[in-house]
Design an enzyme around this catalytic site. Structure first.
Site, mmCIF file in Angstrom:
data_model
loop_
_atom_site.group_PDB
_atom_site.id
_atom_site.type_symbol
_atom_site.label_atom_id
_atom_site.label_comp_id
_atom_site.label_asym_id
_atom_site.label_seq_id
_atom_site.Cartn_x
_atom_site.Cartn_y
_atom_site.Cartn_z
ATOM 1 N N LYS A 68 17.577 -11.801 -20.512
ATOM 2 C CA LYS A 68 16.746 -10.982 -21.390
ATOM 3 C C LYS A 68 17.535 -10.121 -22.437
ATOM 4 O O LYS A 68 18.333 -9.249 -21.734
ATOM 5 C CB LYS A 68 15.699 -10.301 -20.654
ATOM 6 C CG LYS A 68 14.592 -9.402 -21.696
ATOM 7 C CD LYS A 68 13.691 -8.650 -21.002
ATOM 8 C CE LYS A 68 12.690 -8.088 -21.762
ATOM 9 N NZ LYS A 68 12.861 -7.458 -23.055
ATOM 10 N N ASP A 74 18.147 -7.129 -25.375
ATOM 11 C CA ASP A 74 17.520 -6.061 -25.669
ATOM 12 C C ASP A 74 17.769 -5.825 -27.155
ATOM 13 O O ASP A 74 18.727 -5.206 -27.413
ATOM 14 C CB ASP A 74 18.065 -4.859 -24.921
ATOM 15 C CG ASP A 74 17.260 -3.541 -25.001
ATOM 16 O OD1 ASP A 74 16.151 -3.614 -25.702
ATOM 17 O OD2 ASP A 74 17.682 -2.578 -24.696
ATOM 18 N N GLU A 96 19.280 -5.945 -18.625
ATOM 19 C CA GLU A 96 17.843 -5.512 -18.832
ATOM 20 C C GLU A 96 16.939 -6.445 -17.957
ATOM 21 O O GLU A 96 16.079 -5.879 -17.406
ATOM 22 C CB GLU A 96 17.277 -5.544 -20.065
ATOM 23 C CG GLU A 96 15.777 -4.905 -20.313
ATOM 24 C CD GLU A 96 15.310 -4.803 -21.789
ATOM 25 O OE1 GLU A 96 14.353 -4.442 -22.030
ATOM 26 O OE2 GLU A 96 15.790 -5.653 -22.621
#
Length: 357
Positions: A66, A68, A209
């Site tokens: 993921k 950011d 993240e």
């Protein structure tokens, strides 16, 4: 007896059968639509969004890191490159490196889906670095540009074909072929073949993240449908700033920010954040709050606290990290990450519509 000649099965091409045969004049192809008569390129696509889950499902999903940053769609057309935010704003002027790399991917028309990111010295995407590259906390506009790169994870349109009706694994295969061996500011977000529980634990140990999973057999659908899911190491969401607690001894002249989320169409107070502020970001944030058209004596949310608060118009959106929620829907251990811009169309958190509330 002579045979009677049969009538022609079709009419002659020319009325004057002795005339010279000529073909119809060919029209020039419109370069803006190189694949006619196939699918026209959408002017804009609402992005598919990941639904928050506490633990990843065991099967049926492809997994990746993921990132950011800012969600973007890059539209590549004949003689035209657009970098669109979630709000539909063209940020091509703010991401010139991404535009330059997109030009090298042509001449085919395409729509790429991904995240604009900046990375720290350990290779982790860092939202604060991205904000700084765009100006103090992302609030200054003008000629500021960012050297951000795009981590690309989907291909929605290619060479006259709308791919949103294809299953994800087929779109992914085409995307990998397109970006194979390519260098520059548009890079492939790699799939990771591992147990998702182990992958999430490893991502958290590395300070990432979290992870994102996508159903391999799903078509591309806008919004939160459950086809895409996310599992986070540290919770991070967007909240409205509804006020601040003044302080003469702090950067920017405030001690903490008062935050709100939506419940239905109404705003609800979810606590305050007083950590994560750096000097430059604090000064820029105070400038942004002072520019709001009005302040108010009464809070824009139900509030029973005793703090001296300057209430403001609920316009600014803050990115906040936090560890969990309390039983009365307040943020636990929140930390300020930065302001989300209007053009980014950040989704303000909605109580009761996200897991973990």
């Amino acid at each position: 007896m002579a045979k009677v000649p049969r009538p022609p099965r079709s009419k002659p091409l020319l009325t004057d059968e002795s005339g010279q045969l000529q073909s119809r004049r060919v029209r020039k192809r419109n370069p803006a639509q190189p694949a006619l008569p196939f699918d026209p390129m959408p002017d804009r696509v609402e992005p598919a969004l990941a639904l928050l889950k506490q633990r990843p499902p065991a099967e049926g999903y492809a997994w990746e890191v993921k990132w950011d940053g800012y969600r973007i769609h890059v539209h590549v057309e004949a003689g035209r490159i657009r970098v669109l935010t979630r709000g539909g704003y063209d940020w091509s002027h703010r991401f010139p490196a991404i535009v330059d790399t997109a030009k090298e991917l042509g001449p085919a028309s395409m729509i790429l889906d991904g995240e604009a990111c900046m990375f720290d010295d350990q290779g982790r995407s860092d939202f604060n670095l991205l904000q700084s590259s765009l100006g103090a906390d992302g609030r200054r506009s003008g000629n500021l540009v960012s050297p951000a790169i795009m981590m690309t994870f989907d291909l929605l349109y290619f060479d006259g074909h709308d791919l949103r009706g294809l299953e994800y694994h087929a779109r992914r295969h085409l995307l990998e072929d397109l970006l194979q061996g390519k260098e520059g500011a548009i890079r492939l977000s790699e799939e990771i073949d591992a147990d998702p529980v182990d992958l999430l634990d490893h991502a958290c140990r590395l300070g990432l993240e979290g992870i994102v999973g996508k159903k391999r057999d799903s078509v591309y659908r806008s919004g939160k449908t459950g086809d895409w899911i996310k599992c986070k190491c540290v919770q991070s969401e967007a909240f409205l700033i509804v006020g601040y607690e003044p302080s003469v001894g702090s950067f920017g002249g405030f001690r903490s920010l008062q935050l709100a989320a939506y419940r239905g169409d109404d705003l609800r107070y979810v606590g305050s954040v007083g950590t994560g502020f750096k000097e430059r970001a604090s000064l820029a944030l105070r400038t942004s709050m002072d520019k709001l058209p009005w302040k108010r004596k009464q809070p824009p949310v139900p509030y029973s606290g005793k703090r001296k608060v300057i209430w403001i118009q609920p316009t600014l959106i803050a990115a906040i990290e936090y560890s969990a929620w309390t039983s009365d829907n307040k943020l636990r251990h929140p930390s300020y990450k930065g302001l989300r811009e209007v053009q980014d169309n950040a989704e303000v958190y909605r109580l009761g519509e996200n897991e973990g509330t």
